[in-house]
Motif scaffolding. Sequence first.
Motif, PDB file in Angstrom:
ATOM      1  N   UNK A 157       0.861  -1.177   0.000  1.00 38.48           N
ATOM      2  CA  UNK A 157       0.000   0.000   0.000  1.00 38.48           C
ATOM      3  C   UNK A 157       0.895   1.223   0.000  1.00 38.48           C
ATOM      4  N   UNK A 158       0.600   2.171  -0.887  1.00 28.28           N
ATOM      5  CA  UNK A 158       1.340   3.424  -0.957  1.00 28.28           C
ATOM      6  C   UNK A 158       0.359   4.570  -0.763  1.00 28.28           C
ATOM      7  N   UNK A 159       0.886   5.711  -0.315  1.00 29.44           N
ATOM      8  CA  UNK A 159       0.065   6.902  -0.092  1.00 29.44           C
ATOM      9  C   UNK A 159       0.816   8.122  -0.574  1.00 29.44           C
ATOM     10  N   UNK A 160       0.132   9.253  -0.560  1.00 27.41           N
ATOM     11  CA  UNK A 160       0.807  10.520  -0.793  1.00 27.41           C
ATOM     12  C   UNK A 160       0.787  11.029  -2.217  1.00 27.41           C
ATOM     13  N   UNK A 161       0.150  10.310  -3.147  1.00 30.99           N
ATOM     14  CA  UNK A 161       0.065  10.810  -4.511  1.00 30.99           C
ATOM     15  C   UNK A 161      -1.133  11.751  -4.626  1.00 30.99           C
ATOM     16  N   UNK A 162      -1.310  12.342  -5.822  1.00 26.91           N
ATOM     17  CA  UNK A 162      -2.484  13.176  -6.079  1.00 26.91           C
ATOM     18  C   UNK A 162      -3.727  12.304  -6.096  1.00 26.91           C
ATOM     19  N   UNK A 163      -4.853  12.914  -5.930  1.00 23.38           N
ATOM     20  CA  UNK A 163      -6.109  12.202  -6.010  1.00 23.38           C
ATOM     21  C   UNK A 163      -6.583  11.746  -4.638  1.00 23.38           C
ATOM     22  N   UNK A 164      -7.774  12.200  -4.265  1.00 24.23           N
ATOM     23  CA  UNK A 164      -8.394  11.807  -3.002  1.00 24.23           C
ATOM     24  C   UNK A 164      -9.798  11.333  -3.297  1.00 24.23           C
ATOM     25  N   UNK A 165     -10.284  10.424  -2.466  1.00 26.08           N
ATOM     26  CA  UNK A 165     -11.596   9.835  -2.685  1.00 26.08           C
ATOM     27  C   UNK A 165     -12.478  10.021  -1.458  1.00 26.08           C
ATOM     28  N   UNK A 166     -13.712  10.456  -1.716  1.00 25.09           N
ATOM     29  CA  UNK A 166     -14.767  10.479  -0.712  1.00 25.09           C
ATOM     30  C   UNK A 166     -15.821   9.500  -1.209  1.00 25.09           C
ATOM     31  N   UNK A 167     -16.493   8.784  -0.297  1.00 19.46           N
ATOM     32  CA  UNK A 167     -17.523   7.865  -0.764  1.00 19.46           C
ATOM     33  C   UNK A 167     -18.623   7.687   0.270  1.00 19.46           C
ATOM     34  N   UNK A 168     -19.765   7.247  -0.243  1.00 20.47           N
ATOM     35  CA  UNK A 168     -20.854   6.778   0.599  1.00 20.47           C
ATOM     36  C   UNK A 168     -21.512   5.626  -0.143  1.00 20.47           C
ATOM     37  N   UNK A 169     -22.264   4.811   0.589  1.00 23.69           N
ATOM     38  CA  UNK A 169     -22.883   3.643  -0.025  1.00 23.69           C
ATOM     39  C   UNK A 169     -21.901   2.536  -0.322  1.00 23.69           C
ATOM     40  N   UNK A 170     -20.857   2.402   0.511  1.00 25.40           N
ATOM     41  CA  UNK A 170     -19.847   1.368   0.294  1.00 25.40           C
ATOM     42  C   UNK A 170     -19.992   0.221   1.278  1.00 25.40           C
ATOM     43  N   UNK A 171     -19.166  -0.788   1.069  1.00 24.18           N
ATOM     44  CA  UNK A 171     -19.062  -1.902   2.014  1.00 24.18           C
ATOM     45  C   UNK A 171     -17.618  -2.392   2.017  1.00 24.18           C
ATOM     46  N   UNK A 172     -17.029  -2.867   3.046  1.00 23.77           N
ATOM     47  CA  UNK A 172     -17.620  -2.977   4.368  1.00 23.77           C
ATOM     48  C   UNK A 172     -17.701  -1.638   5.097  1.00 23.77           C
ATOM     49  N   UNK A 173     -16.970  -0.636   4.636  1.00 22.95           N
ATOM     50  CA  UNK A 173     -17.039   0.693   5.260  1.00 22.95           C
ATOM     51  C   UNK A 173     -18.007   1.539   4.449  1.00 22.95           C
ATOM     52  N   UNK A 174     -19.108   1.981   5.074  1.00 23.54           N
ATOM     53  CA  UNK A 174     -20.188   2.669   4.355  1.00 23.54           C
ATOM     54  C   UNK A 174     -19.772   4.028   3.801  1.00 23.54           C
ATOM     55  N   UNK A 175     -18.963   4.807   4.538  1.00 21.65           N
ATOM     56  CA  UNK A 175     -18.559   6.137   4.099  1.00 21.65           C
ATOM     57  C   UNK A 175     -17.083   6.361   4.377  1.00 21.65           C
ATOM     58  N   UNK A 176     -16.516   7.315   3.667  1.00 19.95           N
ATOM     59  CA  UNK A 176     -15.123   7.684   3.881  1.00 19.95           C
ATOM     60  C   UNK A 176     -14.831   9.032   3.257  1.00 19.95           C
ATOM     61  N   UNK A 177     -13.766   9.682   3.715  1.00 20.60           N
ATOM     62  CA  UNK A 177     -13.398  11.005   3.210  1.00 20.60           C
ATOM     63  C   UNK A 177     -11.874  11.119   3.142  1.00 20.60           C
ATOM     64  N   UNK A 178     -11.399  11.777   2.099  1.00 18.07           N
ATOM     65  CA  UNK A 178      -9.963  12.045   1.910  1.00 18.07           C
ATOM     66  C   UNK A 178      -9.115  10.783   1.885  1.00 18.07           C
ATOM     67  N   UNK A 179      -9.621   9.723   1.298  1.00 18.56           N
ATOM     68  CA  UNK A 179      -8.887   8.458   1.210  1.00 18.56           C
ATOM     69  C   UNK A 179      -7.787   8.586   0.158  1.00 18.56           C
ATOM     70  N   UNK A 180      -6.538   8.256   0.519  1.00 20.97           N
ATOM     71  CA  UNK A 180      -5.422   8.426  -0.413  1.00 20.97           C
ATOM     72  C   UNK A 180      -4.603   7.155  -0.637  1.00 20.97           C
ATOM     73  N   UNK A 181      -4.960   6.052   0.008  1.00 25.59           N
ATOM     74  CA  UNK A 181      -4.194   4.824  -0.201  1.00 25.59           C
ATOM     75  C   UNK A 181      -4.484   4.230  -1.571  1.00 25.59           C
ATOM     76  N   UNK A 182      -3.558   3.405  -2.023  1.00 26.85           N
ATOM     77  CA  UNK A 182      -3.747   2.626  -3.244  1.00 26.85           C
ATOM     78  C   UNK A 182      -2.879   1.385  -3.178  1.00 26.85           C
TER      79      UNK A 182
END
Length: 194
Positions: A55-80
């Motif tokens: 898993x790496x972090x710190x690049x451009x691009x952030x993700x916010x989501x809702x309606x997901x599983x197993x985690x229903x919501x998230x903000x400023x996600x940067x892992x890949x």
Amino acid sequence: MSAIPAGRVVLPQQATRDWVLYGRGTDGTLPEQARANTRSTYIGQLDVTGGNPTVVTGMNGRFDWNGGRPQATGKDYIERIAVQTPGELRLTIPPTGISGHLDLYLGTLGVRGQVRVDVGGKTAAAMTLQPPQPGRWVDAVVRISFQGTLNQGSLTIRMSTSDGAGQPGSNGQQGGAGSSGQLSLAAAVLSDGF
């Protein structure tokens, strides 16, 4: 297929059928952080070959989501999820008869990334991503458009590096895994329309 710069993405977007965010899951396992919580799953499980995923972090691009599983919501996600040269990432979408596009949020570090699209086992398109500055992560969104081609067989996307002789990676990059070239995948988003 075209490459455009990555930026902030809010999921789901209008006309999104399916999406997956890659990285470390809430239970600490790889490769998925979250996936759309829908009755119909179109994006298959990610296959990793030829290397151990990190898993790496710190690049451009952030993700916010809702309606997901197993985690229903998230903000400023940067892992890949990332794989070192000569590893490969592979996704498959089964025959569905739908038309639309698949956006892949990719990154490369010190090597050329390659994306090959097969429909029904035959190569339909290919693209090479070249980092303009060796030793730095370069992000891009690769859009694969299809119109009825999924009636002809599964859509298989292979993401890999084109050679193992790229410039050394940046040891200063947070989450980096050594000095060889890497390819990363942050998200796959399947949507209607072109």
